[in-house]
Scaffold this motif. Structure first.
Motif, mmCIF file in Angstrom:
data_model
loop_
_atom_site.group_PDB
_atom_site.id
_atom_site.type_symbol
_atom_site.label_atom_id
_atom_site.label_comp_id
_atom_site.label_asym_id
_atom_site.label_seq_id
_atom_site.Cartn_x
_atom_site.Cartn_y
_atom_site.Cartn_z
ATOM 1 N N HIS A 63 0.839 -1.206 0.000
ATOM 2 C CA HIS A 63 0.000 0.000 0.000
ATOM 3 C C HIS A 63 0.870 1.250 0.000
ATOM 4 O O HIS A 63 2.057 1.204 0.299
ATOM 5 C CB HIS A 63 -0.959 0.002 1.192
ATOM 6 C CG HIS A 63 -0.282 0.036 2.529
ATOM 7 N ND1 HIS A 63 -0.406 -0.970 3.451
ATOM 8 C CD2 HIS A 63 0.525 0.965 3.095
ATOM 9 C CE1 HIS A 63 0.309 -0.660 4.530
ATOM 10 N NE2 HIS A 63 0.884 0.498 4.343
ATOM 11 N N LEU A 64 0.214 2.370 -0.346
ATOM 12 C CA LEU A 64 0.921 3.649 -0.295
ATOM 13 C C LEU A 64 0.588 4.327 1.025
ATOM 14 O O LEU A 64 -0.493 4.127 1.586
ATOM 15 C CB LEU A 64 0.475 4.550 -1.446
ATOM 16 C CG LEU A 64 0.840 4.089 -2.859
ATOM 17 C CD1 LEU A 64 0.594 5.220 -3.849
ATOM 18 C CD2 LEU A 64 2.308 3.660 -2.934
ATOM 19 N N LYS A 65 1.536 5.132 1.477
ATOM 20 C CA LYS A 65 1.351 5.914 2.698
ATOM 21 C C LYS A 65 0.042 6.701 2.607
ATOM 22 O O LYS A 65 -0.237 7.321 1.572
ATOM 23 C CB LYS A 65 2.548 6.862 2.795
ATOM 24 C CG LYS A 65 2.557 7.782 3.955
ATOM 25 C CD LYS A 65 3.837 8.621 3.874
ATOM 26 C CE LYS A 65 3.759 9.794 4.817
ATOM 27 N NZ LYS A 65 4.895 10.683 4.668
ATOM 28 N N SER A 91 -2.685 3.109 -4.950
ATOM 29 C CA SER A 91 -1.812 3.515 -6.049
ATOM 30 C C SER A 91 -2.603 3.628 -7.349
ATOM 31 O O SER A 91 -3.602 2.949 -7.555
ATOM 32 C CB SER A 91 -0.689 2.489 -6.218
ATOM 33 O OG SER A 91 -0.071 2.660 -7.465
ATOM 34 N N ASP A 114 4.819 3.868 3.115
ATOM 35 C CA ASP A 114 4.606 2.961 1.979
ATOM 36 C C ASP A 114 5.012 1.560 2.415
ATOM 37 O O ASP A 114 5.964 1.396 3.166
ATOM 38 C CB ASP A 114 5.516 3.344 0.799
ATOM 39 C CG ASP A 114 5.036 4.618 0.125
ATOM 40 O OD1 ASP A 114 4.001 5.152 0.549
ATOM 41 O OD2 ASP A 114 5.714 5.059 -0.829
ATOM 42 N N SER A 142 -2.988 5.637 2.381
ATOM 43 C CA SER A 142 -4.093 5.071 1.605
ATOM 44 C C SER A 142 -5.226 4.575 2.502
ATOM 45 O O SER A 142 -6.347 4.391 2.051
ATOM 46 C CB SER A 142 -3.595 3.946 0.701
ATOM 47 O OG SER A 142 -2.896 2.987 1.464
#
Ligand SMILES: Nc1ncnc2c1ncn2[C@@H]1O[C@H](COP(=O)(O)OP(=O)(O)OP(=O)(O)O)[C@@H](O)[C@H]1O
Ligand SMILES: [Mg+2]
Length: 457
Positions: free
Chosen positions: A215-217, A269, A226, A219
């Motif tokens: 995952h992205l920071k 993302s 991240d 999200s």
């Protein structure tokens, strides 16, 4: 254990002084006065660290280095360089030297470097040993099975290991699904990349997607940084999706997309990431039934089951039981430092006839327990802790009460005889019967009065 050092330098005073200093520090030192002597020494004995002057008569330092790397690639080499030869030192690093020091040499510095290099070498050796142990453990050779159904399993492992095809391994709990998955990885060209296992049944539904795809920071709440997912961690290697039958439908859709498109979308993302790895999934559920019940996606099933391997339950390959018993006996004897190397024939019979609902894992646990409890060098029926009616299988008349009772009586008498170390008077007393009745029963039930033991080959 002393650190073994070889000093190769044509400057006699330097060599002798340095050698004395090192010996005073507790190192074991050998000297070589030119390149050829150095190569000779390395050929004869292994050294932890070699100190190598670049300019030497006979064979120069670079030549000695090349020889060292081909003869003993795990040797740590420190090059010694004078003013005009720094470029050669850089070249030496490319060829495998660990580092270089400039003349004039500061002894304390070099001693520190030798110690660092030695530690590094130790760690490397420990790593190699661990990897060999692990590979050995998951090597196809450590999968025991001579039954026809297992031969088929081995053939499939060999055939599939050279490919990148996805594999679905099915079988009851404890039949060796994970072991097979690891063996496929170890025998494949991807074996130097990682094998990563995830238990799809053990991760909460909300977290599976981020575990698999990353995952992205920001999200979702709690995503402070991240994070890479397991698909990326297993890049070029193998991702083992254990208990795939427990994967929630919402996640199955995303997995299907990843398998079909060969790319993943980390949570949050907008950019997909290409992936290259093999998936091996395993389950003890009947996936076709799960599909009928609409709990498993049919399209995903076919994507994963490019090659299917089914592991038979142990009760369908009883001929492998004695070998497995011996294998586990050796393992636990060595782990526990015991020498319980025999198993008596009755104990062996009970184990061969048992139902083994927990398959090989259950057998392994029973043997471990037996080795703990066995007194002396022989496993007896009383040590294996599975004395119950289920242990008594009767192939011919499975439901015949008379037979069942006869078998039960037989097993029970064997059990008590074992407890009493074969002492019949004691056994008769425990059973509450006279000695002559016991003898009659032994005869009638065909119990071997002087029971034999099976040797651990
Ligand atoms: N053929 C075999 N030879 C030797 N040991 C085996 C064999 N099969 C399984 N084992 C051992 O039995 C144990 C269980 O095996 P494994 O974990 O691979 O089973 P599994 O099918 O994945 O079980 P589960 O469904 O419960 O996860 C392991 O300790 C493994 O080393
Ligand atoms: Mg498993």
């Amino acid at each position: 254990m002393k650190i073994r050092v070889l000093i190769a330098d044509d400057e006699q005073t330097f060599r002798e002084t340095f050698s004395r200093v090192l010996m005073e520090e507790g190192f074991e030192v050998t000297e070589a006065c030119d390149g050829l002597q150095a190569i000779d020494a390395i050929r004869k004995d292994p050294y932890d660290v070699v100190i190598l002057d670049i300019q030497m008569p006979g064979a120069d330092g670079i030549k000695v280095l090349r020889e060292t790397m081909s003869l003993r690639p795990d040797t740590r080499v420190i090059m010694v360089t004078a003013f005009g030869t720094v470029e050669m030192a850089v070249e030496a690093i490319k060829l495998g030297a660990s580092e270089y020091v400039m003349k004039p040499i500061i002894f304390d510095d070099v001693i520190l470097k030798i110690q660092q290099q030695w530690r590094y070498r130790q760690l490397q050796q420990e790593n190699t040993e661990l990897k060999t142990q692990l590979d050995g453990q998951f090597n196809i050779d450590s999968i025991i099975g001579e039954a026809q159904s297992m031969k088929h399993v081995f053939e499939t492992i060999y055939k599939v290991s050279g490919t990148k095809s996805n594999v679905l391994v099915t079988g009851e709990s404890g039949t060796g699904k994970e072991m097979v998955a690891r063996a496929i990885h170890t025998t494949s060209p991807a074996s130097s990349s990682r094998f990563i296992a995830i238990n799809c049944g053990a991760i909460p539904e909300g977290l599976i997607e981020s575990e698999l795809f990353g995952h992205l920071k920001g999200s979702f709440t709690g995503a402070h940084v991240d994070k890479k997912g397991l698909f990326q961690a297993a890049e070029n290697g193998t991702l083992f999706l254990d208990e795939i039958g427990h994967m929630p439908l919402s996640c199955q859709v995303k997995l299907l997309r990843a398998v079909e498109e060969r790319e993943i979308w980390p949570v949050g993302s907008t950019q997909p990431i290409e992936i290259n790895l093999r998936l091996i999934a395993a389950t003890n559920k009947r996936l076709l039934e799960e599909i009928k019940e609409e709990r498993f996606r049919e399209d995903l099933y076919y994507r994963l089951n490019v090659v299917g391997i089914h592991l038979p339950p142990l009760r369908e390959r009883r001929e492998d039981i004695p070998k497995l018993i011996h294998f586990f006996m050796t393992k636990y004897n060595s782990e526990m430092g015991k020498e319980c190397v025999h198993i008596n024939e009755d104990a062996m019979q009970v184990l061969i006839n048992y139902e083994w609902r927990g398959n090989i894992r259950e057998l392994q646990n029973v043997i471990e327990r037996a080795i703990i409890f066995a007194e002396g060098d022989t496993i007896k029926v009383s040590d294996i802790g599975i004395f119950n009616a289920a242990a008594i299988k009767n192939d011919n008349d499975e439901y015949d009460l008379h037979n069942a009772m006869r078998n039960y009586e037989r097993q029970y008498i064997i059990h008590v005889l074992d407890k009493c170390d074969g002492n019949k008077s004691l056994a008769a007393k425990s059973l509450g019967v006279g000695l002559s009745s016991l003898y009659r029963k032994i005869d009638e039930l065909e119990i071997n009065g002087n029971r034999k033991v099976t040797n651990l080959a």
